[in-house]
Design an enzyme around this catalytic site. Structure first.
Site: not given
Ligand code: ATP
Ligand code: MG
Length: 564
Positions: A37, A263, A273
């Site tokens: 994104e 992850r 982020k």
């Protein structure tokens, strides 16, 4: 972990792909995608996913798409898109002409939503966000159906079209999938699929005032692009039934398989982020490309190589259990790579003047010094030597302990590529008592590095010629956080920032050969570590270097000492 570099990576995802290829599951096709994104810069966690998705494509003769997953106008921007493109290219991957934007699918997604409504599988709900949350129930409590759940198809179509036309305020209505409010999986309890947002989108401007939610967008974008293996991180495991529900109910032609992996988490930093934006916005760091940031832009500026990052991603492997990887492992990959290719030069970070009393004042010699001791093919450069030198303050001690073998009054050392010098006396600042100048004599017979009489010295130190050296600023970086996992601590993560993560040394002296080094070029400063020319602040007028990594893992030493 720690697979040899020569063997191709292998993991449970590649096993699935190999199986699917064998059974011809997708007619022999393999298509993956990397779907960031554009609401921030890529970090090292994204690199793991990039290496996995593009790596699989390279390994199996398949393709990997780059898709900007941009369906939330809040916080998305072209600056982020550009940074993502730059960073993935820098890592060394290529999507050829397969650059896609989820925002290009808005109309298709809207049509899919209409289809769900027409089939009685979606409804417009007027509950407020708080009420929706309340009705949803919890892990232990069943959900309650919305009072709007049984609206007629006509009414739903009318309301949804008017949502799109901009007739309602934000929050007045949402579109929800009609699934099952009693499902043990909370995600399946009539999830929201569209909401009203009267915000400009960086690509579609004000064309839309309703935006699709991630779960709806993602599976359909994958299907539109005919992705075969949709690889995502473990937190989406519970979303998989919803991923499949949309695709099954809409009877799409291509139904990709979602596969989850763990992850990446790294010690002494944060990889998210949302948290990184906070550091940028609060000015804790100088920007997304601050060399202390775990972003690819920061690591690039710091001097990390794409090869080292890819090597790291391969070594950590891909698994299904979460773990915290030691930052030292990444730094070691960088060190190993730079050891192979960084030219060696001499630099003095904290200079101390040395006068060689018996060396003629007007004499200058030029020593031919190889750029890499094991790689003659890397060539050599000339390093000037003269009567006044700088050495590292640390390489001299006034009252040395027994084990200190470097320079002290009465002691002899070898200068790297040069003569033996012996300290005869020192000059001190009368006010502070600090040694400001060290006087030595040199032995002209030792230029070869050996004394004809066979006497030995116990240390070789680096140096630069004072008159010929260049002044530079050198920035030393340490861990961004004081604790291994700032998110596990009690207070806000910013409380655990390391106040000493940046040390700026402004009076460093470098050998003249680096005067025209291009921004970004990397060197080993002998005995000090790997350094690179800063790409932002360095110029012809003021040289600025970043320390990429130290020569050895200084933290490992501390930990070992602590364990003794
Ligand atoms: P963040 O939590 O930092 O905001 P995100 O997952 O929201 O990350 P996206 O832009 O949605 O960021 O991520 C793009 C892709 O990168 C996704 O497929 C995601 O699974 C993957 N990814 C993100 N963070 C990591 C990580 N730490 N380790 C591995 N893959 C990651
Ligand atoms: Mg995300």
């Amino acid at each position: 972990m720690d697979q040899p570099n020569s063997s191709l990576p292998s993991d449970f995802i590649r096993d699935i792909i190999k199986d699917d290829l064998r059974t011809n599951k997708h007619q022999g096709r393999v298509v993956t995608r990397f779907p960031p994104e554009p609401n921030g810069y890529l970090h090292i966690g994204h690199a793991k996913s990039v290496c996995l998705n593009f790596g699989i494509a390279d390994q199996y003769g398949a393709t990997c798409n780059l898709r900007l997953d941009d369906t939330d106008p809040t916080g998305e921007s072209m600056e982020y898109v550009d940074s993502i493109i730059r960073d993935i290219k820098w890592l060394g991957f290529d999507w050829e002409d397969r650059l896609y934007y989820a925002s290009d699918y808005y109309e298709k997604l809207y049509q899919y939503a209409l289809q769900l409504i027409k089939e009685g599988k979606a409804f417009v709900c007027d509950l407020s966000p708080d009420e929706i949350r309340e009705y949803r129930g919890s892990f232990t409590e069943q959900g309650t159906e919305s009072p709007y759940r049984n609206r007629s198809v006509e009414k739903n179509l009318d309301l949804f079209q008017r949502m799109r036309a901009g007739e309602f305020e934000e929050g007045a209505h949402v579109l929800r999938a009609k699934i099952d409010m009693t499902s043990p999986n909370v995600i399946m309890r009539d999830p929201v699929i569209y909401r009203i947002k009267k915000e400009n989108h960086y690509r579609t401007g004000n064309q839309w005032c309703i935006y699709p939610m991630y779960d709806f967008t993602h599976c359909l974008s994958d299907s539109i692009e005919r992705i075969t293996h949709s690889i995502c991180t473990l937190e989406f495991e519970n979303n998989r039934p919803l991923y499949d529900w949309f695709l099954d109910e809409l009877k799409v032609e291509y139904h990709p398989q979602q596969i989850e992996f763990a992850r990446l988490n790294i010690s002494f930093t944060v990889i998210s982020k949302r948290l990184l934006i906070e550091l940028v916005e609060k000015g804790v760091v100088s920007g997304w490309d601050d060399p202390r940031m775990p972003t690819l832009a920061g690591m690039r500026r710091r001097g990390f190589t794409p090869e080292a990052i890819r090597d790291f991603c391969e070594r950590i492997g891909v698994a299904r259990n979460d773990s915290l990887i030691d930052m030292a492992l990444l730094e070691n990959c960088v060190r190993e790579d730079l050891n192979e290719r960084a030219p060696r030069v001499m630099a003095v970070l904290r200079p101390l003047r040395v006068i060689i009393d018996n060396y003629p004042e007007d004499r200058v010699e030029e020593f031919d010094c190889p750029y890499h001791p094991q790689k003659p093919e890397m060539g050599s450069r000339k390093v000037p030597f003269s009567r006044v030198l700088y050495i590292e303050q640390d390489d001299f001690m006034e009252d040395p302990p027994k084990k200190f073998f470097r320079l002290a009054v009465g002691r002899e050392v070898r200068l790297r590529y040069g003569y033996f010098i012996k300290c005869v006396n020192v000059v001190k600042d009368p006010d502070t008592g600090k040694v400001v100048e060290v006087h030595c004599t040199y032995d002209p017979e030792t230029r070869s590095g050996f004394a004809p009489d066979g006497r030995k010295v116990k240390a070789t130190i680096h140096w630069v010629s004072a008159a010929h050296s260049l002044q530079a600023e050198v920035r030393l970086y340490d861990r961004l956080f004081r604790v291994a996992n700032p998110l596990e601590e009690e207070a806000d993560f910013t409380e655990y920032l390391n106040p000493e993560s940046l040390e700026t040394l402004r009076a460093c002296r470098l050998e003249p050969s680096v005067s025209d080094a291009a921004p970004g070029s990397r060197f080993q400063f002998e005995r000090l570590g790997y350094f690179c020319v800063d790409t932002v602040d360095s110029s012809d007028k003021a040289l600025v270097f970043n320390r990429t990594v130290t020569l050895r893992d200084s933290w490992a030493k501390i930990v070992n000492k602590g364990n003794k």
